[in-house]
Write a protein that holds these residues in place. Structure first.
Motif, PDB file in Angstrom:
ATOM      1  N   PHE A 259       0.806  -1.233  -0.045  1.00 27.77           N
ATOM      2  CA  PHE A 259       0.078  -0.064   0.039  1.00 27.77           C
ATOM      3  C   PHE A 259       0.986   1.077   0.013  1.00 27.77           C
ATOM      4  CE2 PHE A 259      -2.199   3.206   2.449  1.00 27.77           C
ATOM      5  CZ  PHE A 259      -3.288   3.669   1.712  1.00 27.77           C
ATOM      6  N   ILE A 260       1.931   1.185   0.806  1.00 29.28           N
ATOM      7  CA  ILE A 260       2.690   2.502   0.916  1.00 29.28           C
ATOM      8  C   ILE A 260       3.518   2.553  -0.411  1.00 29.28           C
ATOM      9  CG2 ILE A 260       4.691   3.532   1.848  1.00 29.28           C
ATOM     10  CD1 ILE A 260       4.135   1.923   4.600  1.00 29.28           C
ATOM     11  N   GLY A 261       3.914   1.429  -0.981  1.00 30.78           N
ATOM     12  CA  GLY A 261       4.800   1.405  -2.392  1.00 30.78           C
ATOM     13  C   GLY A 261       3.827   2.130  -3.355  1.00 30.78           C
ATOM     14  N   SER A 262       2.637   1.599  -3.547  1.00 29.73           N
ATOM     15  CA  SER A 262       1.628   2.244  -4.440  1.00 29.73           C
ATOM     16  C   SER A 262       1.239   3.606  -4.210  1.00 29.73           C
ATOM     17  CB  SER A 262       0.236   1.343  -4.505  1.00 29.73           C
ATOM     18  OG  SER A 262      -0.251   1.130  -3.393  1.00 29.73           O
ATOM     19  N   GLN A 263       1.088   4.160  -3.010  1.00 25.32           N
ATOM     20  CA  GLN A 263       0.809   5.462  -2.687  1.00 25.32           C
ATOM     21  C   GLN A 263       1.821   6.310  -3.172  1.00 25.32           C
ATOM     22  OE1 GLN A 263      -2.372   6.584  -1.678  1.00 25.32           O
ATOM     23  NE2 GLN A 263      -3.094   4.733  -2.489  1.00 25.32           N
ATOM     24  N   LEU A 264       3.018   5.807  -3.028  1.00 25.93           N
ATOM     25  CA  LEU A 264       4.223   6.591  -3.265  1.00 25.93           C
ATOM     26  C   LEU A 264       4.467   6.780  -4.569  1.00 25.93           C
ATOM     27  CD1 LEU A 264       6.868   5.550  -0.583  1.00 25.93           C
ATOM     28  CD2 LEU A 264       5.360   7.638  -0.583  1.00 25.93           C
ATOM     29  N   ALA A 265       4.346   5.661  -5.387  1.00 29.92           N
ATOM     30  CA  ALA A 265       4.194   5.949  -6.799  1.00 29.92           C
ATOM     31  C   ALA A 265       3.177   6.878  -7.392  1.00 29.92           C
ATOM     32  CB  ALA A 265       3.922   4.444  -7.443  1.00 29.92           C
ATOM     33  N   HIS A 266       2.075   6.906  -6.850  1.00 28.81           N
ATOM     34  CA  HIS A 266       0.894   8.039  -7.467  1.00 28.81           C
ATOM     35  C   HIS A 266       1.640   9.051  -6.996  1.00 28.81           C
ATOM     36  CE1 HIS A 266      -2.031   5.155  -8.822  1.00 28.81           C
ATOM     37  NE2 HIS A 266      -2.323   4.557  -7.578  1.00 28.81           N
ATOM     38  N   LEU A 267       1.929   9.390  -5.761  1.00 37.46           N
ATOM     39  CA  LEU A 267       2.457  10.765  -5.433  1.00 37.46           C
ATOM     40  C   LEU A 267       3.859  11.296  -6.164  1.00 37.46           C
ATOM     41  CD1 LEU A 267       2.588  12.944  -3.309  1.00 37.46           C
ATOM     42  CD2 LEU A 267       4.041  11.732  -2.178  1.00 37.46           C
ATOM     43  N   ALA A 268       4.502  10.213  -6.685  1.00 40.40           N
ATOM     44  CA  ALA A 268       5.597  10.808  -7.552  1.00 40.40           C
ATOM     45  C   ALA A 268       5.292  10.903  -9.094  1.00 40.40           C
ATOM     46  CB  ALA A 268       6.673   9.506  -7.908  1.00 40.40           C
ATOM     47  N   ALA A 269       4.134  10.449  -9.298  1.00 35.33           N
ATOM     48  CA  ALA A 269       3.527  10.959 -10.686  1.00 35.33           C
ATOM     49  C   ALA A 269       3.044  12.365 -10.685  1.00 35.33           C
ATOM     50  CB  ALA A 269       2.602   9.914 -11.251  1.00 35.33           C
TER      51      ALA A 269
ATOM     52  N   PRO B 122       3.706  15.754   4.785  1.00 39.22           N
ATOM     53  CA  PRO B 122       1.992  16.369   4.528  1.00 39.22           C
ATOM     54  C   PRO B 122       2.281  17.739   4.605  1.00 39.22           C
ATOM     55  CG  PRO B 122       1.843  14.559   6.053  1.00 39.22           C
ATOM     56  CD  PRO B 122       3.443  14.658   5.793  1.00 39.22           C
ATOM     57  N   LEU B 123       3.210  18.417   5.421  1.00 39.56           N
ATOM     58  CA  LEU B 123       3.272  19.933   5.562  1.00 39.56           C
ATOM     59  C   LEU B 123       3.796  20.373   3.967  1.00 39.56           C
ATOM     60  CD1 LEU B 123       4.525  20.577   9.161  1.00 39.56           C
ATOM     61  CD2 LEU B 123       2.382  21.098   8.051  1.00 39.56           C
TER      62      LEU B 123
ATOM     63  N   PRO C 169      -4.282  11.178   1.704  1.00 36.65           N
ATOM     64  CA  PRO C 169      -4.273  11.329   3.194  1.00 36.65           C
ATOM     65  C   PRO C 169      -4.253  10.008   3.861  1.00 36.65           C
ATOM     66  CG  PRO C 169      -6.616  11.486   2.089  1.00 36.65           C
ATOM     67  CD  PRO C 169      -5.510  11.289   1.065  1.00 36.65           C
ATOM     68  N   TRP C 170      -4.564   9.091   3.302  1.00 38.64           N
ATOM     69  CA  TRP C 170      -4.745   7.649   4.080  1.00 38.64           C
ATOM     70  C   TRP C 170      -3.311   6.972   4.016  1.00 38.64           C
ATOM     71  CZ3 TRP C 170      -8.831   8.176   6.353  1.00 38.64           C
ATOM     72  CH2 TRP C 170      -9.922   8.436   5.771  1.00 38.64           C
ATOM     73  N   LEU C 171      -2.439   7.464   3.128  1.00 35.08           N
ATOM     74  CA  LEU C 171      -0.948   6.912   3.277  1.00 35.08           C
ATOM     75  C   LEU C 171      -0.321   7.808   4.496  1.00 35.08           C
ATOM     76  CD1 LEU C 171       1.710   5.966   2.202  1.00 35.08           C
ATOM     77  CD2 LEU C 171       1.659   7.964   0.718  1.00 35.08           C
ATOM     78  N   TRP C 172      -0.613   8.982   4.681  1.00 32.60           N
ATOM     79  CA  TRP C 172      -0.055   9.716   5.819  1.00 32.60           C
ATOM     80  C   TRP C 172      -0.690   9.399   6.939  1.00 32.60           C
ATOM     81  CZ3 TRP C 172       3.675  10.458   3.051  1.00 32.60           C
ATOM     82  CH2 TRP C 172       3.930  11.026   1.516  1.00 32.60           C
ATOM     83  N   GLY C 173      -1.978   9.131   7.192  1.00 36.46           N
ATOM     84  CA  GLY C 173      -2.542   8.611   8.255  1.00 36.46           C
ATOM     85  C   GLY C 173      -1.757   7.250   8.723  1.00 36.46           C
ATOM     86  N   LEU C 174      -1.613   6.257   7.791  1.00 33.91           N
ATOM     87  CA  LEU C 174      -0.853   5.080   7.952  1.00 33.91           C
ATOM     88  C   LEU C 174       0.588   5.280   8.723  1.00 33.91           C
ATOM     89  CD1 LEU C 174      -0.628   2.168   8.089  1.00 33.91           C
ATOM     90  CD2 LEU C 174      -0.107   2.076   5.680  1.00 33.91           C
ATOM     91  N   VAL C 175       1.175   6.337   7.946  1.00 34.26           N
ATOM     92  CA  VAL C 175       2.572   6.513   8.403  1.00 34.26           C
ATOM     93  C   VAL C 175       2.745   7.177   9.759  1.00 34.26           C
ATOM     94  CG1 VAL C 175       4.519   7.952   7.660  1.00 34.26           C
ATOM     95  CG2 VAL C 175       3.324   6.646   5.816  1.00 34.26           C
TER      96      VAL C 175
END
Length: 650
Positions: A90-100, A296-297, A271-277
């Motif tokens: 989950f963290i890897g997929s969310q980071l990939a979307h964020l990088a795009a 997030p900031l 947001p759910w990625l940063w909540g998990l982190v």
């Protein structure tokens, strides 16, 4: 040559305390070095122990459903691996979307940086500071450092056209990486943590499979001669650590859920990625939440057109975390952790130095394990004192330290904390035990005789600070509170007529500490509405007792801290009984213990009833008052000496 052995024999040996301290320092250094050097083995083992405690309730639940032991352990381990894998994916997929999406945020960040520059230029103070720094830089640039003489000589040796040649810059370009090299660069940093997790999971399986065998081995190492204590230590440690991990997981999950929901409402991407982190990093004490808030900031700065999103994001993290830490966690944890805040900070520093980020993550569980060991293993008791949250000193020892410091305000502050859950009579009994400690130091010569007079002034100042204290009923009554009810006080209407002046005469022993104890008793009686006064033993001496004012005295109470003054107390009580024949009498022998029968033999218990604490003294005085019913004319029926106390005791 013959004098050498004599000189050697005259050399004083090192004290045992110094040898023990030196040995403790050496052992501590060896243990710290072992923890640091053996971290490749100890880190997976520590992770496995913590995970085993966290997963043990799942294994127990499966066993209750009649699932085999080995199958329960394997299913639990697979469940843990699946959860860790889902989190990583989950963290890897969310980071990939964020990088795009990052190129879309570049323009917004550039605009805000430009706005900050314009704001800084428009500010006069900042503009002047920038101009000053620029001028200083120009000064340094205008005067380059002189060339070394050897270099100047080499340049002069060259031909003029050679000195004018311009150096050719050399640019090193890396070769294009192959796909295998790219994969290697990505995988190589992940090999060590993945290997650590894999070894830890293997340890977890073996620990859960061999739980009973490991428990028996631990009990043997802790002390085969005391199976009950060793088993209690192991059960207590397992219960505390499991409860702590379960509670912290629940709290961090709740925290991460609130963070994710808040960021979703604010509009921060993923947001759910940063909540998990945030929920994961909150396992790291002190620095976990600030680290989780950085990304997030930055994203709120890049996404929002203004500054409101940044402010809302910062408020979400740095308001929710104090609420969780200061209000929710103390209520949720209760006494399940049992660690002092200073111990948590020191442990976090030590384990971070030893094992890095993993040590910071494991610092609290490991410290909790050591504190539990210190609580149940006698030789490791110092660990409980250093790491636990229980007071290292008894209440009377803490009061004695305040008395030694000569600060009645600090003593009153400590008293007010104690009085939140106890009565004033309870606290004065604690202060009485502190005076007994002082008397023991005085008799052994550890305390200067001149300090005892200062203690009397200290007690007087403490009494003044507690003069306005309102008595409260403790939440849980004990035997002492039943003997001396805290809510029972007397008024002029409830007191018999002859007990309304100052009917209790407290006669101190020969020392100032005896007078200090008598002052405490007088104040305690006055808080109950019973008039009392204190006189010294000198005022009741054979030469001055004739001049003693005994008007209205109905009860005599001696006050002695010394356990060797039985004869003096005997003759003092005899003189007082002759001077006041109709008065009741009790003897407060505050320092009396089981091995002080010599005091009772010298004093003679027929002279008066002996009490050893304020609870019993106040109870006996109240019994004497209550056993004096008024007659029809409103006056008390006079009783013989000791009759009321004997009837109350019967």
């Amino acid at each position: 040559m013959a004098e050498t052995p004599a000189r050697i024999s005259e050399k004083p040996a090192a004290p045992d305390a110094q040898l023990r301290f030196a040995a403790s320092v050496v052992i501590a250094a060896i243990v710290a070095a072992t923890i640091y050097l053996a971290r490749p083995v100890l880190i997976p083992l520590a992770l496995a122990i913590v995970l085993a405690f966290a997963l043990a309730p799942i294994v127990s639940t499966l066993r209750r459903f009649h699932v085999g032991h080995a199958v329960s352990v394997l299913l639990t381990a697979l469940f843990a691996v699946a959860v860790i894998g889902v989190i990583i994916i989950f963290i890897g997929s969310q980071l990939a979307h964020l990088a795009a999406d990052l190129p879309r945020y570049q323009h917004t960040i550039s605009q805000k940086i430009h706005a900050l520059e314009q704001s800084a230029k428009s500010n006069g103070a900042i503009a002047r500071a920038s101009a000053l720094l620029e001028n200083v830089n120009n000064e340094f640039s205008a005067n380059p450092p002189e060339t070394a003489p050897a270099v100047k000589g080499a340049l002069h040796a060259l031909a003029p056209h050679e000195r004018e040649l311009t150096p050719v810059p050399v640019v090193i370009r890396p070769q294009n990486a192959t796909p295998l090299q790219i994969i290697g660069n990505i995988v190589r940093p992940l090999l060590e943590p993945l290997a650590t997790i894999g070894i830890a999971m293997i340890f977890v399986v073996f620990i859960l499979l061999q739980k009973e065998d490991l428990r028996d081995r631990f009990i043997w190492m802790a002390g085969a001669g005391d199976l009950q204590r060793a088993k209690t230590a192991l059960d207590d440690g397992a219960q505390r650590l499991s409860r702590y991990l379960l509670t912290q997981t629940a709290l961090n999950t709740t925290f991460g859920t609130f963070i994710g929901t808040g960021l979703w409402l604010i509009g921060v991407p993923q947001p759910w990625l940063w909540g998990l982190v945030a929920g994961i990093l909150r396992f790291i004490p002190y620095v976990g939440v600030p680290l989780a808030a950085i990304t997030p900031l930055v994203l709120s700065l890049a996404v929002g057109s203004g500054w409101s999103m940044v402010l809302w994001t910062a408020a979400l993290y740095f308001i929710l975390e104090p609420i969780m830490g200061q209000f929710v966690e103390p209520f949720a944890y209760g006494q399940s952790v049992g660690l002092s805040p200073v111990a948590v900070v020191v442990a976090a520093t030590f384990w971070t130095w030893a094992w890095g980020p993993v040590g910071l993550l494991l610092s609290t569980p490991l410290t909790l394990c050591f504190a539990v060991l210190g609580r149940h293993v006698e030789r490791l008791r110092f660990l409980d004192v250093l790491l636990g949250n229980r007071p290292p000193l008894a209440h009377e020892e803490s009061v004695y330290l305040r008395i030694l410091s000569g600060d009645p305000d600090d003593a009153a502050r400590l008293a007010e904390i104690y009085l939140k859950d106890h009565t004033l009579c309870d606290y004065y009994d604690v202060a009485l035990k502190a005076l007994v400690l002082a008397q023991g130091d005085l008799e052994s010569g550890a305390l200067d005789d001149g300090r005892s007079a200062e203690f009397k002034l200290m007690i007087h100042g403490l009494i003044q600070n507690l003069a306005d204290h309102e008595e409260v009923v403790p939440a849980r009554g004990d035997a002492a509170s039943e003997r001396c009810p805290p809510e029972k006080t007397y008024t002029d209407e409830t007191l018999p007529p002859t007990w309304r002046d100052r009917p209790v005469l407290c006669v101190a022993g020969r020392g100032p500490l005896d007078e200090a104890a008598a002052l405490l008793l007088v104040h305690l009686l006055e808080k109950r509405g019973i008039g009392a006064r204190m006189i010294s033993a000198e005022q009741a001496s054979a030469a001055r007792i004739v001049d003693l004012d005994v008007t209205g005295v109905r009860l005599i109470c001696l006050s002695y801290l010394e356990s060797t003054s039985g004869a003096h107390a005997h003759y003092l009580m005899r003189r007082l009984r002759r001077r006041i024949p109709d008065a009741e009498a009790i003897a407060g022998c505050w320092g009396l213990s089981d091995d002080n029968s010599g005091f009772l033999d010298a004093f003679g218990t027929t002279e008066a009833e002996v009490v050893t604490n304020f609870h019993d003294a106040v109870a006996r005085i109240m019994a004497a008052i209550d056993s004096s019913p008024p007659d029809a004319s409103g006056k008390d029926v006079q009783t013989s000496p000791g009759r009321a106390l004997s009837e109350a005791a019967a």
